[in-house]
Write a protein that holds these residues in place. Structure first.
Motif, mmCIF file in Angstrom:
data_model
loop_
_atom_site.group_PDB
_atom_site.id
_atom_site.type_symbol
_atom_site.label_atom_id
_atom_site.label_comp_id
_atom_site.label_asym_id
_atom_site.label_seq_id
_atom_site.Cartn_x
_atom_site.Cartn_y
_atom_site.Cartn_z
ATOM 1 N N LYS A 185 0.614 -0.942 0.206
ATOM 2 C CA LYS A 185 0.119 0.100 -0.209
ATOM 3 C C LYS A 185 0.791 1.386 0.320
ATOM 4 O O LYS A 185 0.752 2.301 -0.570
ATOM 5 N N THR A 186 1.771 1.326 0.946
ATOM 6 C CA THR A 186 3.141 2.433 0.818
ATOM 7 C C THR A 186 3.418 2.628 -1.029
ATOM 8 O O THR A 186 3.959 3.641 -1.480
ATOM 9 N N GLU A 187 3.629 1.468 -1.332
ATOM 10 C CA GLU A 187 4.580 1.867 -2.663
ATOM 11 C C GLU A 187 3.037 1.857 -3.699
ATOM 12 O O GLU A 187 4.183 2.991 -4.511
ATOM 13 N N TYR A 188 2.096 1.824 -2.955
ATOM 14 C CA TYR A 188 1.420 2.187 -4.222
ATOM 15 C C TYR A 188 1.145 3.838 -4.173
ATOM 16 O O TYR A 188 1.127 4.138 -5.288
ATOM 17 N N ASN A 189 0.608 3.690 -2.439
ATOM 18 C CA ASN A 189 1.175 5.337 -2.807
ATOM 19 C C ASN A 189 1.724 6.324 -2.952
ATOM 20 O O ASN A 189 1.369 7.201 -3.805
ATOM 21 N N LYS A 190 3.416 5.658 -2.994
ATOM 22 C CA LYS A 190 4.204 7.061 -4.350
ATOM 23 C C LYS A 190 4.092 6.489 -5.548
ATOM 24 O O LYS A 190 4.138 8.057 -6.319
ATOM 25 N N ASN A 191 3.350 5.419 -5.572
ATOM 26 C CA ASN A 191 3.300 5.310 -7.280
ATOM 27 C C ASN A 191 2.642 6.443 -7.995
ATOM 28 O O ASN A 191 2.586 6.587 -8.732
ATOM 29 N N LEU A 192 1.026 6.507 -6.304
ATOM 30 C CA LEU A 192 0.095 6.932 -7.156
ATOM 31 C C LEU A 192 -0.007 8.722 -6.877
ATOM 32 O O LEU A 192 -0.233 9.320 -8.532
ATOM 33 N N GLU A 193 1.561 8.799 -6.545
ATOM 34 C CA GLU A 193 1.505 10.425 -5.972
ATOM 35 C C GLU A 193 1.744 10.880 -7.288
ATOM 36 O O GLU A 193 2.493 11.537 -7.806
ATOM 37 N N ALA A 194 2.765 9.948 -7.533
ATOM 38 C CA ALA A 194 4.279 10.376 -8.838
ATOM 39 C C ALA A 194 3.152 10.409 -10.468
ATOM 40 O O ALA A 194 3.012 11.309 -11.385
ATOM 41 N N TYR A 195 2.523 9.673 -10.301
ATOM 42 C CA TYR A 195 1.168 9.337 -11.517
ATOM 43 C C TYR A 195 0.486 10.310 -11.237
ATOM 44 O O TYR A 195 0.412 11.313 -12.681
ATOM 45 N N ASN A 196 0.090 11.124 -10.804
ATOM 46 C CA ASN A 196 -0.735 12.053 -10.875
ATOM 47 C C ASN A 196 -0.011 13.583 -10.479
ATOM 48 O O ASN A 196 -0.526 14.578 -11.930
#
Length: 154
Positions: free
Chosen positions: A104-115
């Protein structure tokens, strides 16, 4: 007329049973509006992380297939996995919960970069704007050129 209906009774009954016809506009107004088309999903958007149960199921499926190689039923594997998950204690579930949190933490980092990348806007749009202006410039050049050609002919 024994047992029969009078003409007045028949008309009243028929009036109750008759279906009222609506105009074309009224008929459309009664219908539900058409469903909106779903927005297309961006293939570059990161996938949501698996929950602790699904992390557990990844491991459980492998074990279950080793013990039951002839079983082809997905439902049987899911049911057995669900029963096993329910029987686990909180201490037994802890490693799966920890792995799920890590994902979940990896996903949140990737999502922030995507956004951030989406907020900046893709570079393709800038190129298309340039090409649009180039097309407009070409049209303006043709209009100016046609006026000059008439003057050259004189």
């Amino acid at each position: 007329m024994k047992g029969g209906r009078s003409k007045a009774e028949t008309k009243r009954t028929d009036a109750k049973l008759s279906v009222k016809k609506r105009g074309a506009g009224a008929e459309k107004a009664g219908k539900k509006p058409a469903k909106k088309a779903k927005a297309t999903k961006d293939p570059n958007k990161p996938k949501r992380p698996a929950s602790a149960f699904f992390v557990f199921m990844e491991e459980f499926r492998k074990q279950y297939k080793e013990k039951h190689p002839n079983n082809k039923s997905v439902a049987a594997v899911g049911k057995a996995g669900g029963d096993k998950w329910k029987s686990l204690s909180e201490a037994d579930k802890a490693p799966y919960v920890a792995r799920a949190e890590k994902r979940k933490t990896e996903y949140n980092k990737n999502l922030e970069a995507y956004n951030k990348k989406i907020a900046e806007g893709p570079a393709d749009d800038e190129e298309s704007d340039k090409s649009r202006s180039e097309v407009n410039d070409d049209e303006e050049d043709e209009e100016e050129g046609s006026g000059e050609e008439e003057e050259d002919d004189d």
